[in-house]
Design a protein around this motif. Structure first.
Motif, PDB file in Angstrom:
ATOM      1  N   TYR A   1    -109.346-108.420  18.091  1.00  0.00           N
ATOM      2  CA  TYR A   1    -108.591-108.201  16.543  1.00  0.00           C
ATOM      3  C   TYR A   1    -107.929-106.931  16.417  1.00  0.00           C
ATOM      4  O   TYR A   1    -106.700-107.148  15.810  1.00  0.00           O
ATOM      5  CB  TYR A   1    -109.769-108.716  15.461  1.00  0.00           C
ATOM      6  CG  TYR A   1    -109.215-108.513  14.111  1.00  0.00           C
ATOM      7  CD1 TYR A   1    -108.564-109.546  13.607  1.00  0.00           C
ATOM      8  CD2 TYR A   1    -109.020-107.317  13.276  1.00  0.00           C
ATOM      9  CE1 TYR A   1    -107.946-109.737  12.394  1.00  0.00           C
ATOM     10  CE2 TYR A   1    -108.737-107.273  12.214  1.00  0.00           C
ATOM     11  CZ  TYR A   1    -108.087-108.375  11.529  1.00  0.00           C
ATOM     12  OH  TYR A   1    -107.209-108.458  10.415  1.00  0.00           O
TER      13      TYR A   1
ATOM     14  N   ILE B   1    -103.866-107.377  15.799  1.00  0.00           N
ATOM     15  CA  ILE B   1    -103.528-107.345  14.411  1.00  0.00           C
ATOM     16  C   ILE B   1    -103.107-105.984  14.025  1.00  0.00           C
ATOM     17  O   ILE B   1    -102.160-105.964  13.293  1.00  0.00           O
ATOM     18  CB  ILE B   1    -104.402-108.133  13.637  1.00  0.00           C
ATOM     19  CG1 ILE B   1    -104.716-109.584  14.288  1.00  0.00           C
ATOM     20  CG2 ILE B   1    -104.114-108.232  12.129  1.00  0.00           C
ATOM     21  CD1 ILE B   1    -103.802-110.557  14.037  1.00  0.00           C
ATOM     22  N   LEU B   2    -103.848-104.966  14.311  1.00  0.00           N
ATOM     23  CA  LEU B   2    -103.886-103.746  13.810  1.00  0.00           C
ATOM     24  C   LEU B   2    -103.171-102.755  14.749  1.00  0.00           C
ATOM     25  O   LEU B   2    -102.140-102.324  14.407  1.00  0.00           O
ATOM     26  CB  LEU B   2    -105.062-103.119  13.555  1.00  0.00           C
ATOM     27  CG  LEU B   2    -106.003-103.927  12.520  1.00  0.00           C
ATOM     28  CD1 LEU B   2    -107.391-103.144  12.203  1.00  0.00           C
ATOM     29  CD2 LEU B   2    -105.237-103.861  11.228  1.00  0.00           C
TER      30      LEU B   2
ATOM     31  N   ARG C   1     -99.289-103.219  15.523  1.00  0.00           N
ATOM     32  CA  ARG C   1     -98.439-102.913  14.569  1.00  0.00           C
ATOM     33  C   ARG C   1     -98.384-101.385  13.803  1.00  0.00           C
ATOM     34  O   ARG C   1     -97.380-101.169  13.582  1.00  0.00           O
ATOM     35  CB  ARG C   1     -98.781-103.800  13.228  1.00  0.00           C
ATOM     36  CG  ARG C   1     -98.568-105.355  13.479  1.00  0.00           C
ATOM     37  CD  ARG C   1     -99.290-106.206  12.275  1.00  0.00           C
ATOM     38  NE  ARG C   1     -99.206-107.439  12.485  1.00  0.00           N
ATOM     39  CZ  ARG C   1     -99.582-108.482  11.450  1.00  0.00           C
ATOM     40  NH1 ARG C   1    -100.144-108.168  10.419  1.00  0.00           N
ATOM     41  NH2 ARG C   1     -99.534-109.720  12.105  1.00  0.00           N
TER      42      ARG C   1
ATOM     43  N   ARG D   1    -107.908-113.092   7.936  1.00  0.00           N
ATOM     44  CA  ARG D   1    -107.370-111.864   8.812  1.00  0.00           C
ATOM     45  C   ARG D   1    -106.116-111.051   8.017  1.00  0.00           C
ATOM     46  O   ARG D   1    -106.286-109.681   8.272  1.00  0.00           O
ATOM     47  CB  ARG D   1    -106.953-112.503   9.916  1.00  0.00           C
ATOM     48  CG  ARG D   1    -107.877-113.064  11.121  1.00  0.00           C
ATOM     49  CD  ARG D   1    -107.281-113.643  12.211  1.00  0.00           C
ATOM     50  NE  ARG D   1    -108.212-113.844  13.299  1.00  0.00           N
ATOM     51  CZ  ARG D   1    -109.011-114.904  13.242  1.00  0.00           C
ATOM     52  NH1 ARG D   1    -108.798-116.032  12.405  1.00  0.00           N
ATOM     53  NH2 ARG D   1    -109.887-115.320  14.163  1.00  0.00           N
ATOM     54  N   SER D   2    -105.431-111.803   7.317  1.00  0.00           N
ATOM     55  CA  SER D   2    -104.353-111.005   6.671  1.00  0.00           C
ATOM     56  C   SER D   2    -104.907-110.014   5.557  1.00  0.00           C
ATOM     57  O   SER D   2    -104.433-108.956   5.231  1.00  0.00           O
ATOM     58  CB  SER D   2    -103.382-112.013   6.058  1.00  0.00           C
ATOM     59  OG  SER D   2    -102.683-112.813   6.899  1.00  0.00           O
TER      60      SER D   2
ATOM     61  N   CYS E   1    -106.444-107.069   7.305  1.00  0.00           N
ATOM     62  CA  CYS E   1    -105.438-106.240   7.784  1.00  0.00           C
ATOM     63  C   CYS E   1    -104.800-105.431   6.628  1.00  0.00           C
ATOM     64  O   CYS E   1    -104.540-104.073   6.786  1.00  0.00           O
ATOM     65  CB  CYS E   1    -104.026-107.084   8.189  1.00  0.00           C
ATOM     66  SG  CYS E   1    -102.878-106.336   9.278  1.00  0.00           S
TER      67      CYS E   1
ATOM     68  N   TYR F   1    -104.816-101.061   6.219  1.00  0.00           N
ATOM     69  CA  TYR F   1    -103.489-100.484   5.781  1.00  0.00           C
ATOM     70  C   TYR F   1    -104.168 -99.582   4.683  1.00  0.00           C
ATOM     71  O   TYR F   1    -103.351 -98.132   4.530  1.00  0.00           O
ATOM     72  CB  TYR F   1    -102.272-101.377   5.757  1.00  0.00           C
ATOM     73  CG  TYR F   1    -101.857-101.739   6.940  1.00  0.00           C
ATOM     74  CD1 TYR F   1    -101.373-100.916   7.733  1.00  0.00           C
ATOM     75  CD2 TYR F   1    -101.359-103.063   7.164  1.00  0.00           C
ATOM     76  CE1 TYR F   1    -100.763-101.186   8.715  1.00  0.00           C
ATOM     77  CE2 TYR F   1    -100.876-103.554   8.191  1.00  0.00           C
ATOM     78  CZ  TYR F   1    -100.689-102.491   9.174  1.00  0.00           C
ATOM     79  OH  TYR F   1    -100.165-102.972  10.493  1.00  0.00           O
TER      80      TYR F   1
END
Length: 303
Positions: A110, A114-115, A118, A167-168, A171, A175
């Motif tokens: 993950y 995902i992280l 990006r 997940r969004s 995320c 941030y």
């Protein structure tokens, strides 16, 4: 929860207990597949341990917990958060009787997909070097809002989009945490300037990895840029993160490999050439060695 610890000054691979995802999910309050788990309690570490296949975050709400991270002593106190990255060695810990925290776990897959893909610069550079960040009351309130909403969304049944929604949200939460970490680092510029020379070399190494469009797969090459030996560069990395310099290079290369296989329609040969591999055969062996999958299998498994 155990309050006692057994201290020792000797750490070797044999003395480090590996905490696996299965160990973690046994005690989770809420979870999403094998990627995300949330807790409201902390279990003290008696000797030495590391999370084998994921990373964890501790949000301290009250009291404190004292622990060592890669042989350095830290205190996670009220209104602060601590990031325990994959393979970081956690030493004996002792929590106060009034210690209260929120604790969550993210799988390596993950984090990478995902992280890190990006915004890996913030994850690696800021949180590996500074695993503990103080939170203002406003920042803690932001975390609480995310936490409650994520917990609510994870409890929903029958929504086919639930995994993507959660997940969004996670995320977005990270941030927010990265933003707080960046502000904290900016406030400490004077401390950074006066920090140990080895810390400055480590940051320079990570910056070089970020700036390289095509990653050099040679510790000696990066060490030469820093005017130090390859062995010393690995010692510096190990001291800061628990990973060797070669581990770092391979991690960054594999992030580029995964990103290009999953998010581009380029052929495997094109990707191999673009990433600086001598030929497709060598590229395939490298990917297989570091992921257990062939490039074709990795591309299919992520679709």
């Amino acid at each position: 929860m155990t309050k006692s610890v057994r201290s020792t000054n000797v750490v070797s691979d044999a003395s480090v207990y590996e905490i696996t995802a299965d160990d973690i999910f046994k005690y989770s309050k809420i979870m999403l597949g094998k990627d995300i788990a949330f807790f409201d309690e902390w279990f003290n570490v008696r000797t030495f341990a590391r999370i084998k296949d994921g990373m964890a975050v501790i949000i301290c709400r009250k009291g404190r917990v004292d622990l060592s991270i890669n042989a350095r002593d830290y205190s996670v106190e009220e209104n602060s958060f601590c990031v325990l990255s994959s393979n970081v060695v956690i030493g004996p810990s002792r929590s106060s009787d009034d210690f209260q925290c929120s604790f969550f776990y993210l799988s390596n897959k993950y984090v990478q997909d995902i992280l890190l893909v990006r915004n890996r610069k913030i994850v690696i550079k800021d949180l590996f070097v500074r695993p503990i960040v103080n939170l203002t009351p406003d920042a803690l309130a932001v975390f609480d809002n995310y936490y409650r909403f994520i917990e609510d969304r994870m409890s929903v049944v029958g929504n086919d989009y639930q995994p993507n929604i959660v997940r969004s949200l996670v995320c977005a939460l990270f941030y927010e945490l990265f933003s707080f970490a960046k502000q904290y680092s900016a406030e400490d510029d004077e401390e950074v300037v006066s920090s140990r020379h080895s810390d400055q070399l480590f940051k320079a190494f990570v910056d070089a990895l970020h700036s390289d469009g095509v990653k050099r797969r040679s510790v000696a090459s990066y060490a030469a840029d820093l005017c130090i030996t390859p062995k010393y560069l690995s010692v510096i990395c190990k001291d800061n993160t628990g990973l060797t310099a070669m581990d770092f290079i391979n991690e960054f290369v594999m992030q580029d490999v995964r990103r290009m296989l999953v998010y581009s329609d380029k052929s495997i040969k094109e990707i191999s050439n673009e990433l600086g591999f001598p030929n497709v055969s060598f590229f395939g062996k490298y990917v297989k060695m570091h992921s257990g999958l062939t490039p074709r299998q990795m591309r299919r498994s992520e679709l």
